[in-house]
Each structure stands twice: as structure tokens, then as C-alpha cells.
Design a protein around this motif. Sequence first.
Motif, PDB file in Angstrom:
ATOM      1  N   ALA A 145       9.242 -16.294 -76.075  1.00  0.00           N
ATOM      2  CA  ALA A 145       9.786 -14.845 -76.401  1.00  0.00           C
ATOM      3  C   ALA A 145      11.165 -15.050 -77.134  1.00  0.00           C
ATOM      4  O   ALA A 145      12.225 -14.267 -76.708  1.00  0.00           O
ATOM      5  N   TYR A 146      11.144 -15.823 -78.048  1.00  0.00           N
ATOM      6  CA  TYR A 146      12.308 -16.494 -78.725  1.00  0.00           C
ATOM      7  C   TYR A 146      12.085 -16.722 -80.288  1.00  0.00           C
ATOM      8  O   TYR A 146      12.250 -17.727 -80.723  1.00  0.00           O
ATOM      9  N   ALA A 147      11.606 -15.646 -81.052  1.00  0.00           N
ATOM     10  CA  ALA A 147      11.133 -15.888 -82.428  1.00  0.00           C
ATOM     11  C   ALA A 147      12.699 -16.174 -83.248  1.00  0.00           C
ATOM     12  O   ALA A 147      13.498 -15.598 -82.782  1.00  0.00           O
ATOM     13  N   PRO A 148      12.566 -16.970 -83.873  1.00  0.00           N
ATOM     14  CA  PRO A 148      11.530 -17.568 -84.707  1.00  0.00           C
ATOM     15  C   PRO A 148      11.279 -19.205 -84.028  1.00  0.00           C
ATOM     16  O   PRO A 148      10.321 -19.624 -84.647  1.00  0.00           O
ATOM     17  N   PHE A 149      11.851 -19.249 -83.024  1.00  0.00           N
ATOM     18  CA  PHE A 149      11.719 -20.702 -82.361  1.00  0.00           C
ATOM     19  C   PHE A 149      10.316 -20.601 -81.655  1.00  0.00           C
ATOM     20  O   PHE A 149       9.700 -21.854 -81.790  1.00  0.00           O
ATOM     21  N   GLU A 150      10.246 -19.843 -80.804  1.00  0.00           N
ATOM     22  CA  GLU A 150       8.659 -19.893 -79.940  1.00  0.00           C
ATOM     23  C   GLU A 150       8.493 -18.558 -79.824  1.00  0.00           C
ATOM     24  O   GLU A 150       9.356 -17.790 -79.212  1.00  0.00           O
ATOM     25  N   TYR A 151       7.361 -18.076 -80.078  1.00  0.00           N
ATOM     26  CA  TYR A 151       6.690 -16.751 -79.701  1.00  0.00           C
ATOM     27  C   TYR A 151       5.244 -16.543 -79.672  1.00  0.00           C
ATOM     28  O   TYR A 151       4.563 -17.758 -80.174  1.00  0.00           O
ATOM     29  N   VAL A 152       4.714 -15.659 -79.398  1.00  0.00           N
ATOM     30  CA  VAL A 152       3.307 -15.516 -79.108  1.00  0.00           C
ATOM     31  C   VAL A 152       2.746 -14.447 -80.111  1.00  0.00           C
ATOM     32  O   VAL A 152       3.201 -13.363 -80.280  1.00  0.00           O
ATOM     33  N   ASP A 153       1.938 -15.344 -81.004  1.00  0.00           N
ATOM     34  CA  ASP A 153       1.337 -14.347 -82.254  1.00  0.00           C
ATOM     35  C   ASP A 153       0.378 -13.348 -81.802  1.00  0.00           C
ATOM     36  O   ASP A 153      -0.009 -13.216 -80.721  1.00  0.00           O
ATOM     37  N   ALA A 154      -0.113 -12.638 -82.691  1.00  0.00           N
ATOM     38  CA  ALA A 154      -1.065 -11.396 -82.436  1.00  0.00           C
ATOM     39  C   ALA A 154      -2.451 -11.975 -81.768  1.00  0.00           C
ATOM     40  O   ALA A 154      -3.294 -11.372 -81.170  1.00  0.00           O
ATOM     41  N   ASP A 155      -2.768 -13.261 -82.202  1.00  0.00           N
ATOM     42  CA  ASP A 155      -4.048 -13.882 -81.596  1.00  0.00           C
ATOM     43  C   ASP A 155      -3.531 -14.840 -80.180  1.00  0.00           C
ATOM     44  O   ASP A 155      -4.603 -15.769 -79.796  1.00  0.00           O
ATOM     45  N   ASN A 156      -2.425 -14.387 -79.816  1.00  0.00           N
ATOM     46  CA  ASN A 156      -2.039 -15.008 -78.488  1.00  0.00           C
ATOM     47  C   ASN A 156      -1.882 -16.326 -78.366  1.00  0.00           C
ATOM     48  O   ASN A 156      -1.901 -17.341 -77.425  1.00  0.00           O
ATOM     49  N   ASN A 157      -1.411 -17.017 -79.801  1.00  0.00           N
ATOM     50  CA  ASN A 157      -1.198 -18.380 -79.882  1.00  0.00           C
ATOM     51  C   ASN A 157       0.292 -18.393 -79.869  1.00  0.00           C
ATOM     52  O   ASN A 157       1.174 -17.592 -80.163  1.00  0.00           O
ATOM     53  N   ILE A 158       0.898 -19.697 -79.104  1.00  0.00           N
ATOM     54  CA  ILE A 158       2.403 -19.807 -79.165  1.00  0.00           C
ATOM     55  C   ILE A 158       2.510 -20.764 -80.462  1.00  0.00           C
ATOM     56  O   ILE A 158       1.782 -21.736 -80.902  1.00  0.00           O
ATOM     57  N   VAL A 159       3.406 -20.014 -81.140  1.00  0.00           N
ATOM     58  CA  VAL A 159       3.816 -20.406 -82.646  1.00  0.00           C
ATOM     59  C   VAL A 159       5.417 -20.523 -82.645  1.00  0.00           C
ATOM     60  O   VAL A 159       6.212 -19.765 -81.865  1.00  0.00           O
TER      61      VAL A 159
END
Length: 267
Positions: free
Chosen positions: A50-64
Motif C-alpha cells: 500500500a505504498y505506490a509507487p514502490f509496492e501496491y496492488v494493481d487492478a488485477d490483484n497483482n503486487i507491482v
Amino acid sequence: MNRLRTWITGLALAVLVVAAGCGTKATDVGQAGQAGDGGKETIVVGTDAAYAPFEYVDADNNIVGFDIDLMKAIAEVAGFDVQFVNTAWEGIFITLQNGERDALISAITITDERKETMDFSEPYFEATQLIAVPQNADVTKFADLKAKNLRVGVQTGTTGDVAVSALLGKTSPNIKRYETTPHALQALAIGEVDAVVADNAVVLHYIQHNPNANFKAIADPSFPKESYGIAVKKGNRELLDKINRGLKAIKENGRYDEIYNAYFGKQ
Ligand code: ARG
């Protein structure tokens, strides 16, 4: 009947195996030290996504995010597989000690205090704190938060929390602690707090992607320079060496710069 049951069990297992192979789903859970594709060791990596742009969950539920791409690139050259597991920031460090995670990449600032209980890779990113306030706020420096008796939101246990605790006193009722940084920023948007102190790139990313929030960012020279590192269990030299070798390799071969530019290059 028995054959049918066997068949159904087999099908269920196959579905599980396929689901497990689907990469970085936010719901993945993993076991440390498993053999992954091609017999490589799988390193289970915790991240508070929960820390964009370093780590977040995208619309497809992938951690990116930047950290995710960086860790994947390190793993590729270092010869291990990675499995990311979304892990709440509060308690994230404990997961190294109890073996639930092998490593953590989560925009974690290397601090002397944290170094007592875990080991860090070489630094991979420079950061500092920023203050987010509404556009029309009469705040120009960090000390104003105290002088004007403002309510300040932070993510619990972050370096932002440490900075604000030093300014206002750890037990000040004006410090509002949130589980995630987006929660703190949303609290600012609805006027539950008057300011938020958090990592610069995350504040700037939020402001850029939420123009309707009408925030501005205030820098202050009193905020120290911070460096992010990848954390492993204290004493896990073997994994740390692999990570550091991988990090060095991708800094040398241009892959680090590619990833950096993808997230922070000119837009
Ligand atoms: N850099 C700050 C710290 O280490 C905040 C990191 C928070 N990371 C996250 N993924 N929520 O304290």
C-alpha cells in the motif's frame, strides 16, 4: 464413487497448482525455502503493498511497483525465485524473525535501531520525509506543525512517525497513527488531520494521482537523508550476500537504471 472422489481431488490439486503458478497475486502465501520453477530456491518476500509507487496492488490483484521489479531483477541474476506476500507494515519485521518471510522489500529505511534486529542490503534508494498539507494551508516548515498545534497523520512505526514523535512528543494527542500511508492521506483529504508526514516519493505520487485532493508538499532541511534497504533475518549472510551481489550486478548492467526510469524518469 471412490474413483470420482480421486478425480475431483486431483482436479482440485491441479487448480491449486495452476493458481500458485500465477505469479505475484496479492493473496499468495508461501513457505520459505521451497523449490520453485526450474528447481531454484524460492525466497518468500514480504511487502506492505500500500505504498505506490514502490509496492501496491494493481487492478488485477497483482503486487507491482519499483521494489517488486527491483527484487525480481535481483533474483534473476542471483539465481533464486521470489514469491511476494502482502504483509501489514505493523509486525512486518517479526515475520523475518519467525521465519514466515525470508526477506522484506518495502521501502524500508535503514536505521541503527532496526539494524539491531535485522540485517540490511546495501542501500538501493535515497529518500527523505515530506509534509503533505492542503493547498491553502499556512505551513511552510516542519516546526509549524508544532507551533500551530496541528493534528498530524503518520503510518504507525515509520520514519515519518519517528520524526513527528520527536517534534510533538511520542504521546502527543495531535499524532494520529494509521495502518497505511494511504489511510493517513485519506484522513488528510477529509480533514481528520491537518498534515501528513511520509516518504517523499510516496507523497509526490499521491499528489500527482489525486489532483482533486488539492494537497501541496512541503520539504524541510531538518529531515535527514534516508536510504532504503532490503531486510533479511539477522545473521542470514548467505541470502544477504546473494541479494547484494544481485543488486551490484543490476546497478552495473543498466537494469537498475531501466527500472528507476520506468518509475521516476521524466514524464
Ligand atoms: N521508509 C519508511 C520507513 O522505513 C516508510 C516505509 C513504509 N513502507 C511501506 N511499504 N508501507 O519507516
